[in-house]
Write an enzyme that holds these catalytic residues in place. Structure first.
Site, mmCIF file in Angstrom:
data_model
loop_
_atom_site.group_PDB
_atom_site.id
_atom_site.type_symbol
_atom_site.label_atom_id
_atom_site.label_comp_id
_atom_site.label_asym_id
_atom_site.label_seq_id
_atom_site.Cartn_x
_atom_site.Cartn_y
_atom_site.Cartn_z
ATOM 1 N N ASP A 2 0.789 -1.222 0.073
ATOM 2 C CA ASP A 2 -0.010 0.294 -0.010
ATOM 3 C C ASP A 2 0.741 1.256 -0.096
ATOM 4 O OD1 ASP A 2 -2.557 0.706 -0.162
ATOM 5 O OD2 ASP A 2 -3.230 0.483 1.871
ATOM 6 N N ASN A 50 -10.067 -4.012 -6.231
ATOM 7 C CA ASN A 50 -9.591 -3.142 -7.069
ATOM 8 C C ASN A 50 -10.181 -3.084 -8.260
ATOM 9 O OD1 ASN A 50 -6.011 -4.068 -5.676
ATOM 10 N ND2 ASN A 50 -7.547 -2.280 -5.136
ATOM 11 N N LEU A 177 -6.781 -5.169 7.383
ATOM 12 C CA LEU A 177 -6.507 -6.529 6.781
ATOM 13 C C LEU A 177 -6.947 -6.477 5.279
ATOM 14 C CD1 LEU A 177 -7.266 -9.116 9.286
ATOM 15 C CD2 LEU A 177 -5.030 -8.110 8.828
HETATM 16 C C1 FPP Z 1 -1.890 -0.405 -3.406
HETATM 17 O O1 FPP Z 1 -1.537 0.973 -3.364
HETATM 18 C C2 FPP Z 1 -1.306 -1.115 -4.460
HETATM 19 C C3 FPP Z 1 -1.768 -1.700 -5.729
HETATM 20 C C4 FPP Z 1 -3.457 -1.627 -5.754
HETATM 21 C C5 FPP Z 1 -1.215 -2.317 -6.571
HETATM 22 C C6 FPP Z 1 0.097 -2.827 -6.209
HETATM 23 C C7 FPP Z 1 0.976 -3.021 -7.510
HETATM 24 C C8 FPP Z 1 2.489 -2.842 -7.666
HETATM 25 C C9 FPP Z 1 3.218 -2.487 -6.423
HETATM 26 C C10 FPP Z 1 3.325 -3.006 -8.780
HETATM 27 C C11 FPP Z 1 2.628 -4.215 -9.689
HETATM 28 C C12 FPP Z 1 2.940 -5.408 -9.033
HETATM 29 C C13 FPP Z 1 3.962 -6.462 -9.266
HETATM 30 C C14 FPP Z 1 4.056 -7.610 -8.454
HETATM 31 C C15 FPP Z 1 5.030 -6.096 -10.021
HETATM 32 P P1 FPP Z 1 -2.574 2.178 -3.520
HETATM 33 O O2 FPP Z 1 -2.742 2.294 -5.256
HETATM 34 O O3 FPP Z 1 -4.029 1.852 -2.897
HETATM 35 O O4 FPP Z 1 -1.850 3.256 -2.758
HETATM 36 P P2 FPP Z 1 -2.684 4.537 -1.958
HETATM 37 O O5 FPP Z 1 -3.238 3.835 -0.987
HETATM 38 O O6 FPP Z 1 -1.595 5.454 -1.675
HETATM 39 O O7 FPP Z 1 -3.530 5.230 -2.838
#
Ligand code: FPP
Length: 236
Positions: A2, A50, A177
């Site tokens: 996150d 998501n 979680l």
């Molecule tokens: C949550 O942060 C993150 C995600 C929904 C995507 C995670 C994906 C990656 C790290 C890259 C691709 C994956 C791999 C395995 C290469 P958020 O977008 O909710 O962050 P925020 O809460 O700050 O908005």
């Protein structure tokens, strides 16, 4: 993982650049886990919820996944890492499925570490899917309801061979979680850090593992009983 969005917003960048920075962190942390002998690492890369994000962000995340999978095979080979995926994978775009299948097949014999990507994954959805499989066995007369126990439910999860996690690291300070591995984390140790995922380093991974090493895992028992060598309770 996150905090990608906040990392980008703080730099006045588009959110996808936060996810790109997050993918670079994935490489570092996978390498770090390998170096310290972690046998299984599961990354929550895309949740069932998501899918509700704006379609552009979903599309860009899927493109990033394809790019990551395409570019990572050599590194996975060099480090003898096996890649797996868990979730409602049939909802992923065909290009992601193809790359996943290709990399999973190419790394299936690797034994040093299992890297699992939770994709299109939700803990409740996993329990719904397991319940459906078990209900059809009962309906077909192949299972009696009284035969349903913890072990049987665990056998019908997406990846029954994967051990329950010992440690869950949650970045960006969120203390929830978020539908992650709900069954498997019943006695997992939690490590919450304010660090945003793109800023998470191997150094902090070590700090999380060190914190874990100082926890006393009682599994519902008393400290004294554990000191006297009583085993942890078994599944019923
Ligand atoms: C949550 O942060 C993150 C995600 C929904 C995507 C995670 C994906 C990656 C790290 C890259 C691709 C994956 C791999 C395995 C290469 P958020 O977008 O909710 O962050 P925020 O809460 O700050 O908005």
């Amino acid at each position: 993982m996150d905090g990608n969005g906040r990392w980008a917003t703080a730099r006045e960048l588009p959110r996808i650049l936060g996810h790109r920075a997050g993918a670079a962190t994935v490489r570092q942390i996978v390498e770090g886990c390998c170096e310290i002998g972690i046998s299984a690492l599961t990354l929550y890369a895309f949740s069932w919820e998501n899918w509700h994000r704006p379609s552009q962000e979903v599309r860009e995340l899927m493109e990033l996944l394809v790019e990551f999978l395409t570019g990572e095979l050599d590194r996975l080979r060099a480090n003898q890492i096996r890649l797996q995926a868990m979730g409602r994978l049939d909802h992923l775009p065909p290009e992601v499925r193809e790359q996943l299948d290709r990399v999973m097949a190419a790394t299936a014999s690797h034994r040093r570490m299992i890297l699992t990507l939770a994709l299109s994954y939700g803990g409740r959805q996993e329990l719904v899917d397991a319940t459906r499989k078990i209900a059809s066995l009962v309906q077909a007369g192949r299972l009696r309801p009284e035969q349903i126990n913890e072990g049987l439910i665990a056998q019908h999860l997406y990846l029954p061979e994967l051990p329950d996690p010992d440690l869950l690291i949650r970045t960006s300070g969120e203390q929830r979680l978020s539908n992650f591995l709900l069954w498997q984390i019943s006695y997992c140790e939690l490590y919450v850090t304010p660090t945003l995922w793109p800023d998470f380093t191997k150094q902090e991974l070590l700090e999380a593992v060190r914190a874990y090493q100082h926890r006393e895992r009682r599994f519902g028992n008393t400290s004294a009983a554990l000191t006297n060598g009583q085993p942890r309770p078994t599944a019923e």
